[in-house]
Scaffold this motif. Structure first.
Motif, short mmCIF file in Angstrom:
data_model
loop_
_atom_site.label_atom_id
_atom_site.label_comp_id
_atom_site.label_asym_id
_atom_site.label_seq_id
_atom_site.Cartn_x
_atom_site.Cartn_y
_atom_site.Cartn_z
N LEU A 36 106.38 16.16 -8.30
CA LEU A 36 105.94 14.77 -8.22
C LEU A 36 105.04 14.56 -7.01
CD1 LEU A 36 106.37 12.19 -9.88
CD2 LEU A 36 108.16 11.56 -8.25
N MET A 37 105.39 15.20 -5.88
CA MET A 37 104.54 15.09 -4.69
C MET A 37 103.16 15.69 -4.94
SD MET A 37 106.32 13.37 -2.59
CE MET A 37 105.29 13.52 -1.13
N LEU A 38 103.11 16.78 -5.69
CA LEU A 38 101.83 17.38 -6.02
C LEU A 38 101.00 16.44 -6.88
CD1 LEU A 38 99.90 19.77 -5.94
CD2 LEU A 38 101.17 20.79 -7.85
N ALA A 39 101.65 15.75 -7.81
CA ALA A 39 100.94 14.79 -8.65
C ALA A 39 100.38 13.64 -7.81
CB ALA A 39 101.87 14.24 -9.73
N ILE A 40 101.13 13.21 -6.80
CA ILE A 40 100.66 12.15 -5.91
C ILE A 40 99.44 12.63 -5.13
CG2 ILE A 40 101.25 10.85 -3.82
CD1 ILE A 40 104.11 10.65 -4.95
N THR A 156 104.78 19.44 -0.98
CA THR A 156 104.85 20.32 -2.13
C THR A 156 104.96 21.78 -1.70
OG1 THR A 156 103.46 18.80 -3.40
CG2 THR A 156 103.69 21.02 -4.26
N VAL A 157 104.08 22.18 -0.80
CA VAL A 157 104.06 23.57 -0.34
C VAL A 157 105.35 23.92 0.38
CG1 VAL A 157 102.91 25.23 1.18
CG2 VAL A 157 101.54 23.67 -0.22
N ALA A 158 105.81 23.02 1.24
CA ALA A 158 107.06 23.27 1.98
C ALA A 158 108.24 23.37 1.02
CB ALA A 158 107.29 22.17 3.01
N GLY A 159 108.27 22.48 0.03
CA GLY A 159 109.36 22.52 -0.94
C GLY A 159 109.34 23.78 -1.77
N ALA A 160 108.14 24.18 -2.23
CA ALA A 160 108.02 25.39 -3.03
C ALA A 160 108.43 26.61 -2.23
CB ALA A 160 106.59 25.54 -3.54
N ARG A 161 107.96 26.68 -1.01
CA ARG A 161 108.30 27.84 -0.14
C ARG A 161 109.80 27.95 0.08
NH1 ARG A 161 110.87 27.07 5.10
NH2 ARG A 161 110.57 28.98 6.28
N THR A 162 110.45 26.81 0.37
CA THR A 162 111.88 26.83 0.61
C THR A 162 112.66 27.18 -0.64
OG1 THR A 162 111.60 25.16 2.34
CG2 THR A 162 113.81 25.46 1.47
N ASN A 163 112.26 26.61 -1.77
CA ASN A 163 112.98 26.87 -3.01
C ASN A 163 112.84 28.32 -3.48
OD1 ASN A 163 114.11 24.30 -3.35
ND2 ASN A 163 112.26 23.51 -4.32
#
Length: 220
Positions: A36-40, A156-163
């Motif tokens: 959702l953050m990426l869409a924003i 988005t990047v931080a979330g993807a990296r952590t996940n």
């Protein structure tokens, strides 16, 4: 409100989707939130591009940036729903009775979840330079929106990296060591480093334009 198992970015209001996110179900979860953050971020990039008058020789590039942002907005929402589905599978695996079947299911679900987050991260990385272009060539009156877009992209990047990192580490529940996981999933492992580098790039770009977006900081 519809059941949280079926709530999607396509068929739900913002109220319904965020209410589902607030529940203790894990689907949608943090991974879907990064989508959702990426869409924003993509939406803001499209908006800024739409308000921008192209300079000499910039029309084709401006059009490409806007079309890319519009396509990314749709893809990001699709990926958010894809991640939510992966989260459901992940949660279901942990709900199985202890044993080999449960261990195998957790392993498959962990890898699938890591891949879903990695795909979101890849798409976010691809958007960085287009947003950097808008920071230079976009409508100067909307530089604050560019900084907000960078913030959403960073999330988005931080979330993807952590996940990705967390999901890979979940494979240690089988008795695998981190070194073994790195050998078994080299592309996903390398993606964590790529995402860390992307965070540094975003921070550098944001630092270079923040004074234009928040000029009150310069007044002591």
């Amino acid at each position: 409100m519809e059941d949280t198992d079926t709530v999607t970015t396509q068929d739900s209001t913002v109220e319904d989707w965020t209410r589902a996110l607030a529940q203790s179900t894990g689907s949608p979860g943090g991974g879907a939130g990064t989508g959702l953050m990426l869409a924003i971020a993509a939406s803001l990039a499209s908006m800024v591009a739409g308000y921008t008058e192209p300079g000499e020789g910039e029309r084709a590039e401006l059009h490409r940036v806007r079309m890319q942002a519009q396509a990314l907005r749709k893809d990001a929402l699709r990926l958010a729903d894809q991640d939510a589905a992966a989260s459901r599978t992940f949660g279901a695996a942990f709900g199985l009775e202890p044993g080999t079947d449960r261990d195998d299911a957790i392993s498959r679900a962990s890898v699938a979840a890591a891949k879903a987050s990695a795909e979101l991260g890849i798409r976010a990385i691809e958007a960085i330079e287009d947003l950097a272009w808008l920071a230079i060539h976009g409508n100067r009156a909307l530089i604050a929106d560019v900084v907000v877009a960078f913030g959403a992209l960073r999330a988005t990047v931080a979330g993807a990296r952590t996940n990705v990192s967390f999901d890979l580490a979940s494979l240690t529940s089988h008795g695998n060591t981190m070194d073994q996981i790195r050998e078994q999933h080299p592309e996903l492992w390398a993606k964590v480093s790529d995402l860390n580098a992307a965070l540094e790039r975003i921070d550098s770009l944001t630092e270079g334009i923040d004074h234009r977006a928040a000029p009150t900081d310069a007044v002591q």
